[in-house]
Scaffold this motif. Structure first.
Motif, mmCIF file in Angstrom:
data_model
loop_
_atom_site.group_PDB
_atom_site.id
_atom_site.type_symbol
_atom_site.label_atom_id
_atom_site.label_comp_id
_atom_site.label_asym_id
_atom_site.label_seq_id
_atom_site.Cartn_x
_atom_site.Cartn_y
_atom_site.Cartn_z
ATOM 1 N N HIS A 21 0.967 -1.054 -0.015
ATOM 2 C CA HIS A 21 0.039 0.084 -0.018
ATOM 3 C C HIS A 21 0.967 1.073 0.104
ATOM 4 N N THR A 22 2.103 1.088 0.832
ATOM 5 C CA THR A 22 2.877 2.324 0.788
ATOM 6 C C THR A 22 3.429 2.623 -0.640
ATOM 7 N N HIS A 23 3.877 1.605 -1.284
ATOM 8 C CA HIS A 23 4.598 1.558 -2.517
ATOM 9 C C HIS A 23 3.358 2.063 -3.617
ATOM 10 N N ASP A 24 2.107 1.643 -3.356
ATOM 11 C CA ASP A 24 1.081 2.182 -4.284
ATOM 12 C C ASP A 24 1.013 3.797 -4.051
ATOM 13 N N ARG A 25 1.078 4.138 -3.001
ATOM 14 C CA ARG A 25 0.862 5.629 -2.500
ATOM 15 C C ARG A 25 1.904 6.413 -3.303
ATOM 16 N N ARG A 26 3.171 5.972 -3.456
ATOM 17 C CA ARG A 26 4.068 6.587 -4.064
ATOM 18 C C ARG A 26 4.289 6.471 -5.621
#
Length: 398
Positions: free
Chosen positions: A200-205
Motif C-alpha cells: 500500500h505504501t508503494h502504491d501511494r508512492r
C-alpha cells in the motif's frame, strides 16, 4: 444401512445403560464387542468420532464428553481388560460372578463395584476400538488442515480451543504437529498484513498501479499432511500479482522463499462483458464469481483473445486437456463462455459469449462446481509414499 454417526450414538447410549446395570464392566465388554468390531470395519468411523468431538452444532454427547472437567488423559482412562489394579499374589482367586457381586444370590439389593477393573470413559472406549490413538491424531490433522486452509479470514480461535482440549486427552506430544499448523495460519495473518501494508505504501508512492490482491496461507510443509499438487502456469496478470507478494515475503523473511501450491485456494473475481449497442455505446454486464485459482487462470487467458481451443489452452496453461475441459465446464454452465466441438477432430473450441447471452442466464450468483469442493489435503498421499517403499524393496529382490 444406518449412518456411522447413528451407530456411534447407539453405542454411547449402550455404554451408559450397561454401566448402570453392571459397574464392573464385564457385561459392557461382552455386549458391545460385536458393535466395536463392526465399527472397526467402517472406513469413516474415525472421521465421524473426530467430527463429533469438534463440531459444536452437531457434536452432541461426544462434544460434551471432550469438555468434561473431570476427564483424564487417555493413558489413565484407557479400558484395561487384562491387568488388575494390583499385582496378583499366591492367594489370588478369580472374581465372584456378576450376580453374587450385585447381591442377587444372597438376597441383598445393591451393587458392588469391582476394583479389579478400570472403567474407561466413553472417549477411551471409542479410541479402544482401534487400540491406538495415533490413527485419531492423524485423521484430526488431515481434517484440521482442510479446515484451516478453507478459513479465508485466518480466524483460529475455535481451532485453538479444540486443540487445547484434545491435548488434555491425547497428550501434548502427539498433537505437536497440529499446534504448528495452527501457528502457521496465525503467522500467515501477521505476515500478509505486513506485506499488504508495504505494498500500500508503494502504491501511494506510485511504484505500483494496483492495490495488493493476494492473500496467502504460508505453511511449514514438514508438519502438514501432503497437499494436492497439480501443474499449472499462471497467466501473466495473475503471475505479476503473485510474484509481487513473493518478492515482499523474501525481503521480510530472507533467506526463505515461497513455493506456491497453484491449484489450491479461492479467488473472488468480477467478470465483465462489453458489447456495443445499436447507437455505438458500450454496454456492460457484470457478475461476481467465487472460484478456484485454476478456473480464474483459464478465464484470464480469454482477456488475450476471445476464442481458444482446448488443446491450445492446455499447452498454454500446462494443464492436462481433460482438466481444462473439466474446469471450462464451470464457465460454460455459467454462460461466460460457450463451447462447440470441431468437425475435423476431438478438439473443443471455447469462445466468450455476448452481453445479451450472458444477461439471459437465470442465475445471477455464481457457485463453485463440485470440483471446487475437493479437499486440499491429498488423502492417499501417505499410502502412495508407503507403497513406493515396498515397490523399491520388491524390485531390488527381483
Amino acid at each position: 444401512g444406518a449412518e456411522t454417526s447413528q451407530i456411534i450414538e447407539v453405542y454411547i447410549s449402550t455404554i451408559k445403560v450397561l454401566r448402570a446395570m453392571d459397574p464392573s464392566g464385564e457385561l459392557l465388554q461382552v455386549v458391545t464387542q460385536p458393535v466395536r468390531e463392526y465399527l472397526h470395519g467402517r472406513t469413516d468411523t474415525i472421521r465421524c468420532i473426530i467430527t463429533s468431538l469438534t463440531d459444536e452444532e452437531n457434536g452432541g454427547e461426544l462434544y460434551e464428553e471432550l469438555r468434561r472437567h473431570d476427564a483424564k488423559p487417555l493413558e489413565e482412562a484407557q479400558l484395561d481388560e487384562d491387568d488388575d489394579d494390583e499385582p496378583p499374589t499366591f492367594d489370588w482367586e478369580p472374581l465372584p460372578s456378576i450376580l453374587k457381586r450385585r447381591g442377587v444370590i444372597s438376597g441383598q439389593v445393591g451393587r458392588v463395584a469391582s476394583s479389579s477393573r478400570r472403567s474407561g470413559d466413553i472417549l477411551a472406549m471409542l479410541v479402544g476400538i482401534y487400540g491406538s490413538k495415533e490413527l485419531f491424531v492423524k485423521e484430526y490433522s488431515i481434517m484440521l488442515a482442510d479446515k484451516l486452509l478453507g478459513n479465508l479470514e485466518f480466524d483460529t480461535d475455535k481451532d485453538v480451543h479444540n486443540l487445547e482440549l484434545l491435548k488434555l486427552r491425547f497428550g501434548e506430544a502427539s498433537l505437536h504437529q497440529c499446534e504448528v499448523m495452527v501457528k502457521d495460519i496465525d503467522d500467515s495473518k501477521r505476515i500478509q498484513s505486513n506485506i499488504h501494508s508495504t505494498l500500500h505504501t508503494h502504491d501511494r508512492r506510485g511504484d505500483f498501479g494496483d492495490p495488493p490482491v493476494v492473500d496467502a496461507a504460508i505453511v511449514s510443509h514438514i508438519f502438514w499432511p501432503a497437499l494436492q499438487r497439480e501443474e499449472m502456469k499462471y497467466h501473466p496478470t495473475i503471475k505479476s500479482k503473485v510474484d509481487e507478494f513473493s518478492i515482499e515475503y523474501a525481503k521480510l523473511k530472507n533467506p526463505r522463499r515461497l513455493i506456491w501450491m497453484k491449484q489450491l485456494g479461492s479467488v473472488e473475481i468480477e467478470v465483465e462483458a462489453y458489447e456495443e449497442d445499436a447507437d455505438g455505446n458500450l454496454v456492460s454486464h457484470i457478475k461476481d464469481v467465487s472460484c478456484t485459482p485454476a478456473h480464474a487462470n483459464l478465464l484470464a487467458y480469454f482477456e488475450d483473445r476471445s476464442e481458444w481451443a482446448s488443446k491450445a489452452l492446455s499447452i498454454e496453461t500446462k494443464m492436462s486437456e481433460d482438466m481444462v475441459r473439466k474446469r471450462m465446464g464451470f464457465w460454460v454452465n455459467q454462460r461466460v463462455v460457450q463451447s462447440r466441438r470441431l468437425r475435423d477432430g476431438d478438439d473443443i473450441m471455447y469462445n466468450l459469449v455476448s452481453v445479451s447471452e450472458a444477461s439471459d442466464a437465470n442465475d445471477t450468483s455464481f457457485q463453485q462446481d463440485d470440483d471446487g469442493q475437493e479437499h486440499a489435503v491429498s488423502i492417499g498421499a501417505h499410502e502412495e509414499e508407503a507403497m513406493k517403499v515396498y515397490e523399491s524393496y520388491i524390485i531390488g529382490m527381483l
